[in-house]
Design an enzyme around this catalytic site. Structure first.
Site, PDB file in Angstrom:
ATOM      1  N   GLU A 173      -1.078 -11.199   2.499  1.00  0.00           N
ATOM      2  CA  GLU A 173      -2.407 -10.962   1.889  1.00  0.00           C
ATOM      3  C   GLU A 173      -3.181 -12.260   1.663  1.00  0.00           C
ATOM      4  O   GLU A 173      -3.645 -12.536   0.544  1.00  0.00           O
ATOM      5  CB  GLU A 173      -2.250 -10.172   0.578  1.00  0.00           C
ATOM      6  CG  GLU A 173      -1.706  -8.782   0.807  1.00  0.00           C
ATOM      7  CD  GLU A 173      -1.736  -7.860  -0.408  1.00  0.00           C
ATOM      8  OE1 GLU A 173      -1.964  -8.337  -1.530  1.00  0.00           O
ATOM      9  OE2 GLU A 173      -1.526  -6.649  -0.220  1.00  0.00           O
ATOM     10  N   GLU A 292       2.522  -2.560   3.945  1.00  0.00           N
ATOM     11  CA  GLU A 292       2.580  -2.138   2.530  1.00  0.00           C
ATOM     12  C   GLU A 292       1.747  -0.882   2.392  1.00  0.00           C
ATOM     13  O   GLU A 292       0.545  -0.899   2.689  1.00  0.00           O
ATOM     14  CB  GLU A 292       2.031  -3.217   1.587  1.00  0.00           C
ATOM     15  CG  GLU A 292       2.956  -4.385   1.374  1.00  0.00           C
ATOM     16  CD  GLU A 292       2.475  -5.343   0.289  1.00  0.00           C
ATOM     17  OE1 GLU A 292       1.897  -4.884  -0.711  1.00  0.00           O
ATOM     18  OE2 GLU A 292       2.676  -6.554   0.474  1.00  0.00           O
TER      19      GLU A 292
HETATM   20  O1  AHR Z   1       3.761  -4.423  -3.516  1.00  0.00           O
HETATM   21  C1  AHR Z   1       3.187  -5.040  -4.629  1.00  0.00           C
HETATM   22  C2  AHR Z   1       2.170  -6.118  -4.263  1.00  0.00           C
HETATM   23  O2  AHR Z   1       1.067  -5.518  -3.662  1.00  0.00           O
HETATM   24  C3  AHR Z   1       2.625  -7.134  -3.245  1.00  0.00           C
HETATM   25  O3  AHR Z   1       3.307  -8.192  -3.817  1.00  0.00           O
HETATM   26  C4  AHR Z   1       1.331  -7.608  -2.670  1.00  0.00           C
HETATM   27  O4  AHR Z   1       1.454  -8.034  -1.349  1.00  0.00           O
HETATM   28  C5  AHR Z   1       0.399  -6.431  -2.825  1.00  0.00           C
HETATM   29  O5  AHR Z   1      -0.807  -6.797  -3.381  1.00  0.00           O
END
Ligand code: AHR
Length: 503
Positions: A173, A292
């Site tokens: 990110e 994610e």
């Molecule tokens: O999964 C939780 C968080 O969400 C992770 O650390 C990050 O990459 C995202 O913002």
């Protein structure tokens, strides 16, 4: 009763499904590692301190690949802190989550756990506080056989053969202002290009994921992907996508429609990949690593003690409607199997996770465990072009939302992980408050019989599971029959289901 129709045909194939879309994610965050997969003082800990009860639930999910060690955590992580004799390891502050990291678990320990879980590593390098040099050093440590500084360090630390990790993420990110070492698109694009180039010079057999946007609402979304891919195109294989949904306003109709957004998000990123390829007159396809995704909002703002070790963080307790959306997100991933080759539910244990456990106590399945479990087991094979004709609804967030979400997978004998079978697996979600009388035409498939019909439904969308109280769990569906090449099925209001037809 409302009516819906679904059509598939044996010849209308979207793509082979890459089993890595059933991946997951373990971050050094909260009680995911410490007090989750690893708890040496637990009565069920094995000789290495890993919880056997948690491991069993992980293995049942048959998770093919796990992203590690972050997440936001990785952007301040020094991998060297987690290798070598444990008593000499540094304790560090993790600025991402405001906690203390003991480094008791590092690459070697996690690798050993991964082998027990039967999963492959998806390693993320720190491109926040570090850069291309540390990334290539880590790759040398993991994948080079011997005779160099970092490969010999690995051998000294007890691992003779290279780990040989094949899948690597170029940071996490990096477009997010919350990220340690946050970068502009241009800064990250150049860094990703150079890091990827050097990593592939060292080991050309690896695959690399460049960071896309943190979600579709990011102000730089679209332009970010374009700039990053224009720079790194020749050296990377995937661009990442991340997306979480929540229901803070208690609007179930909008919440369950969020996969309309996910679908559009995927199509836009695929279009951007193809735009960049087109501009370069290249035939190369950059695919998607949706590394994610999940529901995340219940635990927002839960208090915790700053700089404590493994405090309870992001401990969402999921309810029935969350499971329905997760089922629909999995359907969306399968539907886009031609371009989504990797996906990681975030995360695996305790932290926005399908598996929850008490430290010192028992482990149990959250509601979202079930659609994930069944999709991972039976969503392997070939994704079929699933045409849906469904009545639609409007809600606060979206218009023209089909009540029915559905995808059909052809399972071949070689895809089955629990017995030899071939046939079809039909995954469906009814987003609406009325049952759907549904006809599914199975073009080109014959001699099938209903093998299994699993249904997740209930009158109370807010019901969740707790220790010793797993009230939300699948039951046997009954309202389905096969006649004249069609599957006729009543899909109950606000439900998720799987129907397996086998030869
Ligand atoms: O999964 C939780 C968080 O969400 C992770 O650390 C990050 O990459 C995202 O913002």
């Amino acid at each position: 009763m409302k009516k819906a129709r679904v059509k598939i045909d044996k010849d209308f194939v979207v793509s082979e499904i890459d089993k890595r879309i059933y991946g997951n994610f373990v971050e050094h965050l909260g009680r995911c590692v410490y007090g989750g997969i690893y708890e040496p003082s637990h009565p069920l800990a094995d000789e290495e301190g890993f919880r056997k009860d948690v491991l069993k639930l992980v293995k049942d999910l048959d998770v093919p690949v796990i992203r590690y060690p972050g997440g936001n955590f990785v952007s301040g992580y020094n991998w060297e802190d987690g290798v070598g004799p444990r008593e000499k390891r540094n304790t560090r502050l993790d600025l991402a989550w405001g906690t203390t990291e003991t480094n008791e678990v590092g690459i070697h320990e996690f690798d050993s756990w991964l082998k027990k879980a039967g999963a492959e590593m998806m390693m993320t390098v720190n491109l926040g506080t570090r850069g291309a040099d540390e990334a290539r050093q880590l790759l040398e440590y993991c994948n080079h056989p011997s005779g160099t500084k970092y490969s010999d360090m690995r051998i000294k630390n007890g691992q003779k053969d290279p780990f040989n990790y094949k899948l690597w993420c170029l940071g996490n990110e990096m477009d997010g202002p919350w990220q340690m070492g946050h970068k502009t698109a241009n800064e990250y694009a150049r860094l990703a290009e150079e890091t990827a180039k050097m990593m592939k010079m060292l080991d050309p057999t690896i695959e690399l994921v460049a960071c896309g946007s943190s979600n579709s609402e990011m102000p730089t979304f679209g332009a970010w992907e374009q700039e990053v891919l224009e720079a790194s195109f020749d050296h990377v294989d995937y661009i990442s996508m991340h997306q979480y949904y929540g229901n803070p306003e208690n609007d179930t109709a909008s919440f369950l429609a969020n996969t309309v957004d996910m679908d559009a998000f995927i199509r836009t990123v695929v279009a951007t990949c193809d735009y960049v390829a087109g501009k370069r007159k290249s035939k190369k396809k950059i695919n998607i690593s949706f590394d994610e995704w999940n529901v995340w909002y219940h635990s927002n703002n839960a208090p915790f003690e700053r700089w404590s070790i493994a405090p309870p963080l992001l401990e969402d307790i999921y309810n029935l409607e969350d499971a329905l959306l997760v089922g629909s997100m999995l359907i969306t991933l399968i539907r886009h199997a031609d371009r989504v080759k990797i996906a990681n539910m975030a995360q695996l244990v305790n932290v926005i996770a399908p598996i929850f456990c008490k430290s010192d106590g028992e482990a149990w399945k959250q509601t979202i465990y079930y659609p994930y479990y069944y999709s991972s087991r039976y969503g392997r094979g070939v994704s079929l072009d699933t045409r849906i004709e469904s009545p639609k609804y409007d809600c606060k967030k979206y218009t023209d939302v089909p009540y029915l979400d559905c995808v059909v997978v052809e399972n071949r004998t070689e895809d089955s992980i629990d017995g030899d079978f071939s046939g079809l697996s039909i995954f469906a979600v009814n987003r609406g408050e009325e049952d759907l009388d549904t006809t599914i035409s199975l073009g080109g498939y014959s001699d099938l019989k209903i093998e299994q019909h699993v249904l997740l439904e209930g009158n109370d969308m807010k019901l969740s599971n707790g220790l010793g109280n797993e009230v939300v769990k699948p039951k046997k569906g009954t309202d389905a029959n096969l006649a004249d090449g069609n599957l006729n099925i009543r899909i109950p209001s606000r439900s998720w289901q799987l129907i397996r037809l086998i030869k």
